[in-house]
Design an enzyme around this catalytic site. Structure first.
Site, PDB file in Angstrom:
ATOM      1  NE  ARG A  50      64.305  15.484  87.499  1.00 36.01           N
ATOM      2  CZ  ARG A  50      64.687  14.785  86.454  1.00 36.01           C
ATOM      3  NH1 ARG A  50      63.893  14.606  85.451  1.00 36.01           N
ATOM      4  NH2 ARG A  50      65.912  14.265  86.396  1.00 36.01           N
ATOM      5  CB  THR A  51      66.778  21.208  90.611  1.00 39.66           C
ATOM      6  OG1 THR A  51      66.386  19.947  91.136  1.00 39.66           O
ATOM      7  CG2 THR A  51      66.727  22.250  91.707  1.00 39.66           C
ATOM      8  CE  LYS A  79      89.864  31.029  84.183  1.00 41.58           C
ATOM      9  NZ  LYS A  79      89.579  32.459  83.994  1.00 41.58           N
ATOM     10  NE  ARG A 100      71.134  20.147  92.615  1.00 39.22           N
ATOM     11  CZ  ARG A 100      70.261  19.260  92.137  1.00 39.22           C
ATOM     12  NH1 ARG A 100      70.625  18.439  91.178  1.00 39.22           N
ATOM     13  NH2 ARG A 100      69.041  19.195  92.616  1.00 39.22           N
ATOM     14  CG  HIS A 128      66.852  19.080  96.695  1.00 43.49           C
ATOM     15  ND1 HIS A 128      66.514  20.326  96.217  1.00 43.49           N
ATOM     16  CD2 HIS A 128      66.860  18.259  95.610  1.00 43.49           C
ATOM     17  CE1 HIS A 128      66.328  20.246  94.915  1.00 43.49           C
ATOM     18  NE2 HIS A 128      66.530  19.014  94.525  1.00 43.49           N
TER      19      HIS A 128
HETATM   20  C1  NCD Z   1      67.131  14.736  93.398  1.00 48.41           C
HETATM   21  C2  NCD Z   1      68.400  15.411  93.852  1.00 48.41           C
HETATM   22  O1  NCD Z   1      69.044  16.122  93.085  1.00 48.41           O
HETATM   23  O2  NCD Z   1      68.733  15.219  95.011  1.00 48.41           O
HETATM   24  N1  NCD Z   1      66.731  15.119  92.112  1.00 48.41           N
HETATM   25  C3  NCD Z   1      66.051  16.285  91.907  1.00 48.41           C
HETATM   26  O3  NCD Z   1      66.312  17.298  92.494  1.00 48.41           O
HETATM   27  N2  NCD Z   1      65.025  16.238  91.058  1.00 48.41           N
HETATM   28  C4  NCD Z   1      67.182  13.272  93.536  1.00 48.41           C
HETATM   29  C5  NCD Z   1      68.288  12.531  92.859  1.00 48.41           C
HETATM   30  O4  NCD Z   1      69.177  13.099  92.241  1.00 48.41           O
HETATM   31  O5  NCD Z   1      68.241  11.292  92.966  1.00 48.41           O
END
Ligand code: NCD
Length: 302
Positions: A50-51, A79, A100, A128
């Protein structure tokens, strides 16, 4: 508002939150040229669907272009390249960076290297921020306001970074909070201190059923398997709460269920068809919130 980077929700003001919510709503369903000629790099050193995809969708809808690392093991970090060096190089390829990374604090480290617009898409169990903003937008849109709601967080409150990030925003509003978790996954104390300092009322409990009738926004979370050192403990805790349609119906009709997703076994699919189920709308809202962020961080930078 002259922000060009977003690392944490801890330094966001209520004015900024309200501004981004308004912007996201204005961008809903639109295609614009705010990012024409702009390249966004999405660097995902930890799994994501999703992100990453909603960031990329947002960039495209603003007329931008995207380059991406979707699999950490395909990069030179495999590496032995340091994160610092990766950022030094990638900032030469892209105008905006979205990252991320499994390490807490990695986003704060990255902006010591780059002054380019930078958005933290999750750093370990820490923060997040874009998820928290899209959650705020979803609460506003579904409930008509953020003030006045009783918001319950259920599940892994120890490792859940979306919960941690959201608390920093909710502290600016008149809400009540109920933390519902097994003993081993309680919300860390410093978040409770934060709420005390902001005079936000809260309670901690391990019981979900009993509190159902009081809840306006039910924020479900996944037990975060990847953060456990002891997997036996994960298997012991994983079925702690299961939300099904019967349990949802025992709550207010106006209640809304949010979940950052992915869900594992904490929420059954029979909830999906109820009006209370807001999590797929929440995912859609993520595109508009990320459009709002990309548009404005870029505008402030260029
Ligand atoms: C969340 C995350 O990555 O922290 N998911 C997301 O961003 N949609 C929640 C999760 O992974 O449980």
């Amino acid at each position: 508002m002259n922000r060009t980077q977003l690392i944490t929700t801890a330094d966001l003001t209520r004015e900024e939150v309200d501004f981004f919510i308004k912007e996201a709503d204005e961008l809903r369903g639109k295609s614009t040229n705010n990012l024409e000629g702009v390249v966004m790099a999405s660097l995902f050193f930890e799994p994501s669907t999703r992100t990453r995809m909603s960031f990329e969708s947002a960039a495209h809808r603003l007329g931008g272009r995207v380059i991406t690392v979707a699999n950490a093991s395909s990069t030179s970090m495999k590496k032995g390249e340091t994160l610092d060096d990766s950022i030094r190089v990638i900032e030469k390829y892209a105008d905006i960076l979205v990252m991320r990374h499994p390490k807490e604090g990695s986003a704060a480290d990255a902006i010591k290297i780059t002054k380019k617009p930078f958005l933290n898409a999750g750093d370990g169990a820490n923060q997040h921020p874009t998820q928290a903003l899209l959650d705020m937008y979803t609460i506003q849109k579904e409930m008509g306001s953020i003030d006045g709601n009783t918001i319950a967080f259920v599940g892994d409150l120890k490792f859940g970074r979306t919960v941690h990030s959201l608390l920093h925003l909710l502290k600016h509003y008149k809400v009540k909070i109920i933390f519902i978790s097994p003993e081993q996954l309680k919300i860390p104390n410093h978040y409770l201190d934060l709420l005390k300092e902001s005079s936000v009322e809260y309670l901690e409990t391990s019981e979900l059923k009993k509190h159902m009738p009081d809840i306006d926004v039910l924020y479900m979370t996944r037990i975060q398997q990847e953060r456990f050192e002891d997997l036996d403990q994960y298997y012991m805790l994983k079925g702690s709460y299961v939300l099904n349609s019967e349990l949802v119906r025992s709550g207010k009709e106006s209640m809304r269920v949010l979940h950052p997703l992915p869900r594992i076994d904490e929420m059954t699919t029979d909830v999906d068809s109820l009006p209370q189920a807001a999590y797929f709308r929440e995912a859609e809202n993520g595109v508009y919130m990320r459009m709002a962020l990309l548009k404005n961080l870029w505008k402030n930078f260029k």
